[in-house]
Design an enzyme around this catalytic site. Structure first.
Site, PDB file in Angstrom:
ATOM      1  CD  GLU A 181      -3.122  -0.905   2.160  1.00  0.00           C
ATOM      2  OE1 GLU A 181      -2.857  -0.292   3.202  1.00  0.00           O
ATOM      3  OE2 GLU A 181      -4.236  -1.405   1.923  1.00  0.00           O
ATOM      4  CD  GLU A 333      -4.066  -6.226   2.463  1.00  0.00           C
ATOM      5  OE1 GLU A 333      -4.766  -5.542   3.233  1.00  0.00           O
ATOM      6  OE2 GLU A 333      -2.850  -6.060   2.332  1.00  0.00           O
ATOM      7  CD1 TRP A 341      -8.105  -1.094   9.323  1.00  0.00           C
ATOM      8  CD2 TRP A 341      -9.532   0.511   8.704  1.00  0.00           C
ATOM      9  NE1 TRP A 341      -8.647  -1.482   8.108  1.00  0.00           N
ATOM     10  CE2 TRP A 341      -9.534  -0.503   7.716  1.00  0.00           C
ATOM     11  CE3 TRP A 341     -10.382   1.608   8.524  1.00  0.00           C
ATOM     12  CZ2 TRP A 341     -10.343  -0.454   6.570  1.00  0.00           C
ATOM     13  CZ3 TRP A 341     -11.179   1.660   7.388  1.00  0.00           C
ATOM     14  CH2 TRP A 341     -11.147   0.635   6.431  1.00  0.00           C
ATOM     15  CE1 TYR A 383     -11.257  -5.653  20.725  1.00  0.00           C
ATOM     16  CE2 TYR A 383      -8.998  -4.859  20.973  1.00  0.00           C
ATOM     17  CZ  TYR A 383     -10.223  -5.198  21.529  1.00  0.00           C
ATOM     18  OH  TYR A 383     -10.435  -5.080  22.870  1.00  0.00           O
ATOM     19  CG  HIS A 384      -8.286  -6.729  10.708  1.00  0.00           C
ATOM     20  ND1 HIS A 384      -8.803  -7.598   9.772  1.00  0.00           N
ATOM     21  CD2 HIS A 384      -8.225  -5.516  10.114  1.00  0.00           C
ATOM     22  CE1 HIS A 384      -9.029  -6.921   8.643  1.00  0.00           C
ATOM     23  NE2 HIS A 384      -8.690  -5.655   8.824  1.00  0.00           N
TER      24      HIS A 384
HETATM   25  C1  GLA Z   1      -4.149  -2.828   4.973  1.00  0.00           C
HETATM   26  C2  GLA Z   1      -2.798  -3.507   5.049  1.00  0.00           C
HETATM   27  C3  GLA Z   1      -2.811  -4.787   5.802  1.00  0.00           C
HETATM   28  C4  GLA Z   1      -3.678  -4.686   7.041  1.00  0.00           C
HETATM   29  C5  GLA Z   1      -5.069  -4.273   6.646  1.00  0.00           C
HETATM   30  C6  GLA Z   1      -6.042  -4.201   7.797  1.00  0.00           C
HETATM   31  O1  GLA Z   1      -4.867  -3.124   3.878  1.00  0.00           O
HETATM   32  O2  GLA Z   1      -2.254  -3.730   3.774  1.00  0.00           O
HETATM   33  O3  GLA Z   1      -1.482  -5.104   6.156  1.00  0.00           O
HETATM   34  O4  GLA Z   1      -3.132  -3.737   7.898  1.00  0.00           O
HETATM   35  O5  GLA Z   1      -4.992  -2.991   6.071  1.00  0.00           O
HETATM   36  O6  GLA Z   1      -7.316  -3.797   7.382  1.00  0.00           O
END
Ligand code: GLA
Length: 695
Positions: A181, A333, A341, A383-384
């Site tokens: 990212e 993802e 978050w 918590y994800h």
């Molecule tokens: C981003 C990151 C991941 C993770 C997710 C969590 O997309 O690339 O490593 O932190 O967020 O939502």
């Protein structure tokens, strides 16, 4: 001869009767579909380095049982792969990849450069980036390395090269992800970067005279007589030319940064291994069209955050990502239920994760991967959402993901060689978005919101819409819509004019054709170089305090946020919409005008329309450009999509509501997910159906 005529007539008739007729595109190699593996894949992000090796087998067994076919790993494992400088340890990763293969799971390896290890940043504190406020990052978070630092880049190249040498021929490694990212704020705002920016400007503008002229730098005494006087723009009051060029420099920086790694990977890896990057939808920190160029295909991270999936927003973002390289893509993802978050990290409803997965496929994704498999027992993201809990056993969502995997596998042959083919293109430009955001003129002006309102109206009538760069080839589109092409230099205008001259149907939205390539005002009224072809122009633009009426060919409705007073100049330019009573200036004045040009037509809409008018304007565009409508009428909340190729057309119906929805097909079809047959499709809440035309 007569027989041939008869045969053609029957063929034509059968097409009419089926209601699904559309030309099949020529889709040859689609690198997103992996040879010898399922065409559409479910994946997950797995971090074996966070767990004792004795646990791996059980994780992979559970993944295989959930029909997971691909894992992405290692993108944050630098300290495990290079525990001290130059001492690489890839053995553990070899074992993890081999074990995954034993469970028929392919691996995508991430370069770990989003998380430099402590030994590196301690030894070279100057590789830690400096934020906009001049603060140096500290160890303990991620993305703390400076992408501008040559020292940091050197370390990045070395680890990427060592990995490529090691894994480049591993048959179970199918591809690579570079870093993680990329972000705008992740630039380093330091002296070194400033110097790079100044050099970059010098090589682009050649002379300071040129730069001073194009930026009108006499304004507020900004004139530069040395390159090293030019600042990095911080804060919100900067020269528009400086702002736009800085964004382009940021794009080139990320491009160089990823090239540094891609070059060494490509030099050592088998060509069958793809290279991708994970993007963040409409995030505009850099120009994704440019960054995507050296990648095999684009990928994105599809997160809802708070609330629930909005099919139009999410569909638009898939289509945006497909447009980066005008090819299929991966959702590398996505959220397994909830994130950690957002303001409220609510869980998606039962069935919603499955509807989202199918929507990704419907819009051209060939993989949907869940971040992440299991939360580390400590670390920032405890918590994800995950597929297994801290105890290592499946959470309730696991079964839904297993179902998705089962379904993907059962119909995967149908998707081989297919992609989305559209007759409608929406033009999306980073230059224009940056220019508008910098000088919004009405803080309610929402560039992505406007794109979405055009998208929604057109997507409701068709089964696909492309979202592409304005510089992309346009010939094969029946309809091209540019909702806010604010920066419209001569070369781009020529490209659009050629499209219209050859029979294209071009629609421009408000704020079009106002700026040149340096973000300066064009010395013409809008739409600049397109004005002559339009046979009209913008007399004045107005930021609106409140909505007011307008009416005409598209019915009655309200203009919101922004209105431009238009004027026809050519005798054959027609007025489509007029403003009602408002501020006196706009009363009774044209709000939308149109004119034939060459073999095509160019239309300008100077107002931000409400949803009702946007819908009828969309009807007008589709009808007059002769775009083929979606062959299936769907009720509210149900999306119909089509992927074509290899002699077949695959249709997908997705119910995004929590209620039952009924859809009637033009003729009885075999429904592939439920196994039912007929023309009446009952979609339960978040229900999905797939059927195929052709072989
Ligand atoms: C981003 C990151 C991941 C993770 C997710 C969590 O997309 O690339 O490593 O932190 O967020 O939502």
């Amino acid at each position: 001869m007569k027989q041939l005529w008869w045969f053609r007539f029957v063929l034509f008739l059968s097409f009419l009767l089926t209601g699904f007729a559309q030309t099949t595109p020529n889709t040859t190699a689609i690198p997103t579909q992996l040879p010898g593996r399922d065409a559409i894949l479910v994946g997950t992000d797995w971090y074996p380095e966070q767990w004792p090796e004795s646990r791996w087998e059980e994780d992979l067994r559970l993944m295989e049982a959930a029909n997971i076919k691909v894992v992405r790993l290692a993108e944050f494992a630098w300290s495990s792969m290079e525990p001290s400088e130059g001492h690489y340890d890839f053995n553990w990763l070899d074992r993890a990849i081999n074990l995954a293969a034993k469970h028929r799971i392919a691996s995508v390896v991430g370069t770990p450069t989003g998380g430099p290890p402590a030994w590196l940043t301690q030894q070279h504190p100057d590789t830690l980036r400096i934020d906009e406020n001049g603060r140096r990052a500290v160890h303990g978070n991620r993305a703390h390395g400076s992408v501008n630092s040559p020292v940091y880049r050197d370390y990045c190249r070395k680890i990427a090269e060592a990995m490529a040498v090691h894994f480049g021929h591993n048959p179970n490694v199918v591809g690579w992800q570079i870093d993680n990212e990329y972000g705008y704020a992740l630039m380093s705002f330091d002296d070194y970067t400033r110097k790079q920016f100044q050099d970059w400007l010098q090589s682009k503008y050649k002379t300071l005279d040129n730069l001073n002229t194009l930026w009108t730098s006499t304004y507020w005494s900004q004139t530069y007589d040395r390159w090293d006087q030019i600042p990095i723009p911080v804060g919100d009051s900067n020269n528009p030319g400086l702002v736009l060029e800085w964004r382009r420099f940021v794009t080139d920086t990320w491009n160089d940064y990823q090239k540094n790694q891609i070059d060494v990977i490509r030099a050592h890896a088998d060509p069958r291994q793809f290279v991708t990057g994970n993007f963040m939808g409409f995030f505009d920190g850099f120009d994704h069209y440019k960054i995507s160029e050296p990648l095999t295909f684009a990928s994105w991270d599809d997160y809802v955050g708070t609330g629930h999936v909005d099919p139009f927003s999410n569909g638009l973002t898939h289509d945006l990502t497909r447009g980066f390289k005008r090819s299929n893509f991966w959702v590398i993802e996505t959220q397994p239920g909830a994130v950690n978050w957002a303001g409220v990290n609510n869980f998606l409803n039962r069935g919603e994760v499955r509807a989202m997965a199918w929507q990704a496929i419907a819009h051209g994704a060939d993989d949907v991967s869940y971040w992440q498999w299991r939360s580390a027992l400590n670390g920032q993201e405890e918590y994800h959402g995950t597929l297994v809990g801290p105890d290592g056993t499946p959470v309730p969502l696991y079964d839904e993901i297993a179902q998705i995997g089962r379904e993907f596998s059962s119909v995967q042959d149908l998707f081989r060689g297919t992609t989305v083919v559209s007759q409608v293109a929406l033009l999306h430009s980073y230059d224009s978005r940056w220019a508008i955001q910098f000088q919004k003129h009405n803080d309610k002006y929402d560039d992505v919101g406007l794109l979405k309102s055009y998208y929604t109206s057109l997507r409701k009538l068709t089964d696909s819409v492309d979202v592409i760069s304005p510089y992309a080839p346009l010939d094969h589109y029946k309809l091209v819509v540019a909702p806010d092409l604010n920066v419209l230099p001569k070369d781009l205008a020529d490209h659009l004019l050629e499209y219209v001259r050859n029979g294209g149907f071009l629609v421009l939205g408000p704020r079009s054709g106002m700026k040149d390539d340096s973000n300066g005002l064009l010395p013409q009224r809008q739409p600049g170089y397109l004005g002559e072809a339009l046979g009209g122009r913008v007399e004045q633009y107005y930021a609106l305090e409140k909505d007011f009426p307008l009416s005409g060919a598209w019915g009655d409705g309200q203009v919101k946020v922004w209105a431009e007073q238009l004027k026809t100049l050519a005798p054959n330019a027609e007025v489509l919409m007029k403003y009602g009573p408002s501020n006196g200036w706009l009363d009774g004045k044209p709000a939308a005008i149109t004119r034939t040009y060459g073999k095509g037509r160019i239309t300008y809409i100077g107002a931000v329309l409400d949803d009702k008018l946007m819908a009828t304007a969309g009807e007008w565009m589709i009808k007059n450009s002769a775009v083929t409508r979606a062959p299936i009428a769907t009720p509210d909340g149900v999306e119909v999509s089509r992927r074509s190729g290899d002699g077949k057309q695959v249709f997908l119906l997705i119910n995004f509501t929590q209620e039952n929805r009924n859809v009637t097909l033009p003729r009885p079809m075999k429904l592939l997910l439920t196994g039912k047959e007929g023309s009446a499709v009952n979609l339960p809440p978040y229900g999905v159906e797939v059927f195929v035309e052709g072989k």
